[in-house]
Every structure is written in C-alpha cells, then in structure tokens.
Write an enzyme that holds these catalytic residues in place. Structure first.
Site, short mmCIF file in Angstrom:
data_model
loop_
_atom_site.label_atom_id
_atom_site.label_comp_id
_atom_site.label_asym_id
_atom_site.label_seq_id
_atom_site.Cartn_x
_atom_site.Cartn_y
_atom_site.Cartn_z
N SER A 189 0.80 -1.24 0.00
CA SER A 189 0.00 0.00 0.00
C SER A 189 0.82 1.28 0.00
O SER A 189 0.26 2.36 -0.17
CB SER A 189 -0.95 0.02 1.20
N LYS A 228 0.32 3.38 -2.94
CA LYS A 228 -0.85 4.25 -3.08
C LYS A 228 -0.46 5.73 -3.05
O LYS A 228 -1.16 6.58 -3.59
CB LYS A 228 -1.87 3.93 -1.97
N TYR A 273 -3.94 -2.25 -10.08
CA TYR A 273 -3.79 -2.10 -8.62
C TYR A 273 -2.90 -3.21 -8.03
O TYR A 273 -1.97 -2.94 -7.26
CB TYR A 273 -5.18 -2.11 -7.98
N TYR A 304 -4.39 3.31 8.16
CA TYR A 304 -5.71 2.72 8.33
C TYR A 304 -6.27 3.11 9.69
O TYR A 304 -6.16 4.26 10.12
CB TYR A 304 -5.65 1.19 8.15
N VAL A 357 1.14 -3.77 3.83
CA VAL A 357 1.10 -5.06 4.52
C VAL A 357 2.33 -5.93 4.26
O VAL A 357 2.47 -7.00 4.85
CB VAL A 357 -0.19 -5.88 4.22
N1 GLU Z 1 -2.38 -5.33 -1.93
C1 GLU Z 1 -2.92 -5.20 -0.60
C2 GLU Z 1 -4.41 -5.36 -0.63
O1 GLU Z 1 -5.04 -4.77 -1.43
C3 GLU Z 1 -2.52 -3.88 -0.04
C4 GLU Z 1 -2.93 -3.70 1.40
C5 GLU Z 1 -1.89 -2.99 2.24
O2 GLU Z 1 -0.72 -2.95 1.94
O3 GLU Z 1 -2.30 -2.46 3.27
O4 GLU Z 1 -5.00 -6.09 0.12
#
Ligand code: GLU
Length: 302
Positions: free
Chosen positions: A65, A68, A192, A237, A255
């Site tokens: 993430s 992003k 994505y 988050y 993650v």
């Molecule tokens: N590719 C992961 C998902 O979409 C990213 C989540 C993350 O890194 O928090 O579940």
C-alpha cells in the site's frame, strides 16, 4: 547530525533485534506469508543528501500500500482537484479492506489510502489507457523519485494477489455498481495488484520519498502538502491516530511490512519489518520510527 543519525540507527536496530514479539506476517497474500519476521531494515535520507541505513536495508520487499502514495500523485497530476468528487479525505476508522462504509456512503470511499479509495484512484490514474501504460508511468515516477532504475514489479506477488484478492474484487465491483469506476473492474484491479507488487529496498524507498520531504522537486509543493496531510490522517488505516500520537510524522504503511515516513524539510525515512500489528502496520517499523522521532525531535508537532 549525520553521525548522530548513524548512532541512533545502530541503537534502534540493536533494540529491535532483541524483540521477541514481532507481530504477524500478512497471511492473506500467499506470496507474502512466507516472509521471515526476523528481518528488519531502516534507512534515513537527510536534507544534506547523506543516507544512513542499518539492518536488512538492501533486501527488496513488497511495498504494497505504500504504492498508493505514488499512485495518488499521478492521479492528482491527471485529474487535479476533480479527483475529490470520487474519493474523500477523511480517516475511515475501519480496516484497510473494509466494505462497510461503501454502501452507506454511496460508493464514495473515505480516502485514497484505504483499498476502496486506492482502487478509485488507480481507475482515475489509468484514464483511458491500458494498465500497462499506467504501470510504466508509475515505475518511471518511482525510479525518478528514487534516482534508481533497478526497481521492478514482482510478478509472482501480483499473480498471488490476483488469485486470492476476493475482497478487492468485491470492492471494485461494488464501486462499479455505484458508477465510481470508468474502467472494467478487472483492468483496474490488474493495475492495482501490480502496483502493490512493486519491490523496493528501504534504501530505495527512503530516496523515493525525497519529493515528499521537500528535498526534490517532482510535483507542485501544494500537492506535496496535501499528500503529507493524508498520510498523517489516513496512512495507517485504523491505526492512523495511534501512529500520529506515537511518531508524529506523515507516514504510509503497507502489509509487506514497510513504512515510508516523512520529516518535512529534514528527512525521508523508510523502515521494513514484515511482522504486522493488529491494524496491519509493521510492528517493529512503528516502534523504530517512534524511537527515531523521539531521539531526533522530528515530530511535526514540535
Ligand atoms: N495489496 C494489498 C491489498 O489490497 C494492499 C494492502 C496494504 O498494503 O495495506 O490487500
């Protein structure tokens, strides 16, 4: 300052090596489940251009993430403030992959850093292009930011997530049903999943954050300020408030166990340890940043 940082990092790494509770490696993406929670690396790029790293700082990991942040920079470059008609700028108070709010809030995700918001942002960044073109632009952006051509997508991780990413498919189809995707869900998710599968070392990641720290000009300063604001309020988050309280820096976690943290005007910091806390943020990474911020006084809150 440089020698102080080297000293702080050595002490932080020694402290982290002694920890037995290292959190849980993300298990829901099979390719990530195999990561060794014993790994830890941290790298700090200072305003004077010097870089200090310790631990597993040259081992590539899945940035997940954290991508992003770069995707948002590209989407804002293409759409400008129009993006904010499709995604909001509020913390969600829910898990990164939650679908709950989407229905009650009419298919407009809370922010670009939860999965639903990142899927919309990716759709906006894609425009009418095939996913391959967007991914090439994204990689060029990250390589330019890092000053390093040797940054790639781990195809096996993207494949692994494509096979198991049922929640993300649910989110994308729900967004499409609400009219908030302009491309077919599988195209958007293809882009994505591949952006999440970009692999970097903490040394590369710290360099790639220079533009957010105001140490490299890549995008308008006003955009940098806004991305940092979103990293502070939404970058972890449902652990964003706790991270702001403990560390006091804009940060974005993934993650894969990485965190990119920004000390505006002073430093870009990347840390990686694959074990996650209950909110899905690197457990030792958060602790290491808390120690670093306390020792350096870099908290943006003084
Ligand atoms: N590719 C992961 C998902 O979409 C990213 C989540 C993350 O890194 O928090 O579940």
């Amino acid at each position: 300052m440089s020698s102080d940082i080297a000293q702080h990092l050595a002490e932080i790494a020694a402290e982290m090596a002694s920890r037995s509770d290292r959190g849980q490696v993300a298990g829901y993406i099979p390719e990530l489940a195999a990561a060794d929670p014993g790994q830890f690396g941290i790298s700090v790029l200072l305003a004077d251009g010097s870089q200090h790293s310790v631990g597993d700082s040259a081992v590539p990991f899945s940035i997940q993430s954290i991508s992003k942040v770069f995707g948002l920079a590209i989407a804002l470059g293409r759409l400008g403030d129009q993006l904010w008609t499709r995604v909001r700028r509020e913390p969600s108070g829910l898990a990164f992959n939650s679908i709950l709010q989407l229905e009650s809030e009419g298919g407009i995700p809370r922010n670009p850093f939860i999965n639903a918001g990142a899927i919309v942002t990716t759709d906006a960044a894609l425009g009418r292009r095939p996913p391959r073109e967007y991914l090439a632009e994204l990689l060029t952006f990250i390589r330019t930011a890092a000053g390093d051509e040797d940054i790639h997508i781990a195809k096996s991780v993207a494949r692994s997530e494509t096979l198991t990413g049922h929640r993300n498919f649910a989110l994308a189809h729900f967004l499409a049903s609400q009219g908030n995707l302009t491309n077919p869900p599988d195209h958007v998710l293809g882009a994505y999943f591949h952006q999440c599968a970009i692999a970097m070392t903490v040394e590369q990641l710290a360099r790639s954050g220079r533009f957010l720290a105001g140490l490299q000009h890549l995008i308008a300063p006003e955009r940098v300020r806004r991305i940092n604001a979103l990293m502070l309020t939404c970058g972890h988050y449902d652990g964003s408030g706790e991270f702001a309280f403990r560390v006091g820096l804009p940060g974005k976690s993934g993650v894969g166990g990485g965190i990119l943290a920004i000390a505006p005007g002073r430093a870009s910091i990347a840390v990686w340890s694959p074990g996650l806390n209950a909110q899905g943020n690197s457990q030792l990474g958060t602790e290491a940043l808390e120690m670093l911020a306390r020792r350096t006084g870099w908290s943006i809150f003084g």
